[in-house]
Scaffold this motif. Structure first.
Motif, PDB file in Angstrom:
ATOM      1  N   LEU A 139       1.675   4.194  -3.143  1.00  0.00           N
ATOM      2  CA  LEU A 139       1.027   5.434  -2.714  1.00  0.00           C
ATOM      3  C   LEU A 139       1.311   6.564  -3.728  1.00  0.00           C
ATOM      4  O   LEU A 139       2.472   6.807  -4.065  1.00  0.00           O
ATOM      5  N   ASP A 140       0.243   7.141  -4.195  1.00  0.00           N
ATOM      6  CA  ASP A 140       0.411   8.268  -5.131  1.00  0.00           C
ATOM      7  C   ASP A 140      -0.086   9.514  -4.407  1.00  0.00           C
ATOM      8  O   ASP A 140      -1.289   9.683  -4.187  1.00  0.00           O
ATOM      9  N   LEU A 141       0.851  10.396  -4.053  1.00  0.00           N
ATOM     10  CA  LEU A 141       0.498  11.552  -3.234  1.00  0.00           C
ATOM     11  C   LEU A 141      -0.321  12.595  -4.005  1.00  0.00           C
ATOM     12  O   LEU A 141      -0.950  13.479  -3.410  1.00  0.00           O
ATOM     13  N   SER A 184      -3.005   1.139   5.571  1.00  0.00           N
ATOM     14  CA  SER A 184      -1.663   0.730   6.027  1.00  0.00           C
ATOM     15  C   SER A 184      -1.550   0.848   7.542  1.00  0.00           C
ATOM     16  O   SER A 184      -1.011  -0.036   8.213  1.00  0.00           O
ATOM     17  N   ARG A 224      -5.318   4.664   1.335  1.00  0.00           N
ATOM     18  CA  ARG A 224      -4.228   3.692   1.394  1.00  0.00           C
ATOM     19  C   ARG A 224      -3.419   3.846   2.707  1.00  0.00           C
ATOM     20  O   ARG A 224      -3.034   2.849   3.324  1.00  0.00           O
ATOM     21  N   LEU A 225      -3.225   5.123   3.073  1.00  0.00           N
ATOM     22  CA  LEU A 225      -2.507   5.382   4.337  1.00  0.00           C
ATOM     23  C   LEU A 225      -3.268   4.811   5.526  1.00  0.00           C
ATOM     24  O   LEU A 225      -2.697   4.169   6.425  1.00  0.00           O
ATOM     25  N   HIS A 262       0.837  -1.209   0.000  1.00  0.00           N
ATOM     26  CA  HIS A 262       0.000   0.000   0.000  1.00  0.00           C
ATOM     27  C   HIS A 262       0.865   1.250   0.000  1.00  0.00           C
ATOM     28  O   HIS A 262       0.602   2.204  -0.736  1.00  0.00           O
ATOM     29  N   LEU A 263       1.903   1.225   0.826  1.00  0.00           N
ATOM     30  CA  LEU A 263       2.762   2.413   0.932  1.00  0.00           C
ATOM     31  C   LEU A 263       3.618   2.608  -0.323  1.00  0.00           C
ATOM     32  O   LEU A 263       3.892   3.727  -0.737  1.00  0.00           O
ATOM     33  N   ASN A 315      -7.293   8.845  -2.628  1.00  0.00           N
ATOM     34  CA  ASN A 315      -6.779   7.465  -2.710  1.00  0.00           C
ATOM     35  C   ASN A 315      -5.609   7.271  -1.730  1.00  0.00           C
ATOM     36  O   ASN A 315      -5.507   6.243  -1.057  1.00  0.00           O
ATOM     37  N   ALA A 316      -4.758   8.290  -1.669  1.00  0.00           N
ATOM     38  CA  ALA A 316      -3.586   8.220  -0.784  1.00  0.00           C
ATOM     39  C   ALA A 316      -4.011   8.120   0.679  1.00  0.00           C
ATOM     40  O   ALA A 316      -3.469   7.318   1.456  1.00  0.00           O
TER      41      ALA A 316
END
Lengths: 273, 261
Positions: free
Chosen positions: B93-95, B108, B104-105, B89-90, B100-101
């Motif tokens: 990760l698309d900042l 995680s 995902r964070l 996931h990390l 979405n980020a």
């Protein structure tokens, strides 16, 4: 000439000293024959069978009374091992049983009839008590067999008690009771060697009691049988004294063993919370 | 007449001396034989004790090895998976994609938190300290609590009698036996109901573990895994027994009896 000297005379003292000096010189010279003859002369002159019997009579009763007195400290006390808790009853009853014999011996009164009667009855107690004591030591699972043996023994003893005159000394009764006890004692030793040997045998009261009983009973069986069946043949005073002396020695030693057992038993005072 | 009396006397004295010597010899003989037997007995006892010590040591080593195995399995199958997923996931990760980020964070973080909780659970359930500090019953309560969390099992723990504290080593072995049986239920039984009963009597600790799983045929020993053999052996170390009763389709009943003395 020597034998004519009266034991109360001062001459006796001189003669005794002379004999001892002679014996000492023989020992120094290592003359075996002379030593034996001197010992025989000493025995002839200074010891008589009557004196030995009196000494053994005293020895037996002193041991009995001593064991009775020592056993008194166990009354109403917590004792360890627990099988010793009620053993003092044996010496207590024994003490009262011998009173008529003692009185008969040291007074002019004739207690022999009563003494014999008490003795005959006490044989039942003697067998019952000691066999019960042994069964308690033996018992694990097969208690029933031992109680059955005890019951059969008691039936035989009661039969023998009523079969003969109760006011005469019944030596057959004693012999049979002692034979029964010898069996129980042998069973104890069998168990002692078959079980795990985790006791300190020298400080084990049961070992001393059973050894004393086994010794006394096994010696007294032939003595009793001889006295009972061959009395008419061996009627000479010497033989009668001989058997009496052996029996008294055995009973005295048995009570010495009881004393040892009591000394091995520890007493704890009862603590009530 | 006098010489006859002397003869009686001498014979009497000799007989008395013989009897006393016989008695002394008998006592010496009995004591000597008994002492000999006692020495042999104590030697045997020492050997048995040494053997028992060895067995206990062996059991300790075995338990330790199994503990390591459990830790490695748990780390590989559970915590490792969660951490790998969190890493994945990390990594992806698309900042630039804020929503979405964030998601995902958050995932995680949840995965890492779960991994931390799992780690502490493992450490608690495998640690012998729990037994040493809190005793068998507390450790079992924790174990039951742990299993309840999964919501897969309806599990109950019942204690009867006055609990007796065995020494911590023995309690640990009992605990490991119960743990092994629970692990077997989880792996093979497909059960939904598990009952654990502890009964303390004057002489015994009786443990009964039953489930409503698929069971197995006790008559066919090859169906046993090493787990059951381990349980039986461990009960044997404590001079106890472990008996199994199971019928295919009707669950399993395990009875363990451990002497308290």
């Amino acid at each position: 000439m020597e034998s004519e000297v009266k034991k109360t005379d001062f001459g006796c003292v001189f003669s005794f000293t002379t004999d001892l000096t002679l014996a000492y010189s023989c020992v120094l010279k290592f003359q075996k024959k002379n030593i034996i003859s001197i010992i025989i002369v000493l025995i002839q002159q200074y010891i008589s069978m009557g004196m030995i019997i009196q000494v053994l009579f005293l020895f037996q009763y002193v041991c009995m009374i001593a064991s009775f007195l020592i056993s008194l400290r166990f009354i109403n006390k917590e004792v360890f091992p627990h099988y010793m808790k009620n053993f003092y009853w044996y010496t207590v009853v024994g003490f009262f049983v011998v009173i008529p014999s003692l009185l008969g011996n040291y007074t002019d009164s004739n207690f022999s009839g009563i003494g014999n009667f008490v003795n005959n009855i006490s044989v039942l107690f003697h067998f019952l008590f000691l066999s019960f004591f042994c069964i308690n030591l033996l018992c694990d699972e097969k208690k029933g067999i031992f109680y059955f043996l005890q019951f059969v023994g008691m039936l035989i003893l009661i039969f023998l008690l009523f079969r003969y005159d109760m006011f005469k000394r019944n030596r057959l009764l004693s012999a049979v009771a002692n034979f029964g006890l010898v069996i129980f004692c042998i069973l104890y030793f069998v168990k002692l060697f078959n079980n795990s040997p985790d006791i300190n045998i020298k400080n084990e009261p049961s070992f001393w009691i059973v050894t004393g009983v086994l010794f006394c009973m096994s010696i007294s069986i032939p003595v009793m049988i001889f006295q009972n069946h061959f009395y008419s043949i061996l009627v000479t005073k010497g033989w009668v004294d001989f058997f009496r002396g052996i029996a008294m020695l055995c009973y005295g030693i048995m009570h010495l063993f009881f004393i040892k057992a009591f000394l091995c038993t520890s007493v704890h005072s009862k603590i009530r919370y | 007449m006098e010489s006859l009396s002397t003869q009686y006397l001498i014979v009497f004295i000799l007989v008395c001396i013989c009897l006393i010597l016989m008695l002394i010899s008998f006592i010496v003989f009995v004591i000597y034989q008994y002492k000999q037997k006692q020495n042999l007995y104590y030697k045997d006892m020492e050997q048995v004790k040494a053997l028992h010590r060895d067995e206990l040591l062996q059991s300790q080593i075995e338990i330790q090895e199994q503990t390591f195995e459990n830790i490695s399995r748990e780390i590989h199958d559970n915590i490792g998976q969660k951490l790998t997923l969190a890493k994945l996931h990390l990594n992806t990760l698309d900042l630039l994609e804020v929503n979405n980020a964030n998601e995902r964070l958050q995932t995680s973080v949840t995965l890492i938190s779960d991994a931390i909780i799992d780690l502490s659970d493992i450490s608690r359930s495998l640690s012998a300290e729990v037994i040493a500090n809190n005793g068998l019953i507390k450790a079992l309560e924790l174990e039951v609590q742990q299993m309840r969390k999964s919501s897969l099992y309806n599990i109950s723990l019942e204690i009867n009698g006055e609990p007796v504290f065995l020494d911590s080593h023995r309690e640990l072995i009992v605990f490991r036996i119960i743990q092994e049986s629970l692990s077997n239920i989880m792996k093979h039984a497909a059960a939904t109901l598990i009952k654990i009963k502890l009964n303390y009597t004057e002489l015994l600790l009786q443990v009964n573990i039953s489930d409503n799983g698929k069971g197995f045929s006790v008559d066919q020993p090859y169906t046993y895994g090493t787990g059951i053999a381990n349980m039986k052996r461990r009960a044997g170390w404590l001079k106890g027994v472990c008996l199994l009763d199971s019928i295919p389709g009707a669950g399993t009943n395990i009875n363990i009896e451990i002497p308290l003395i």
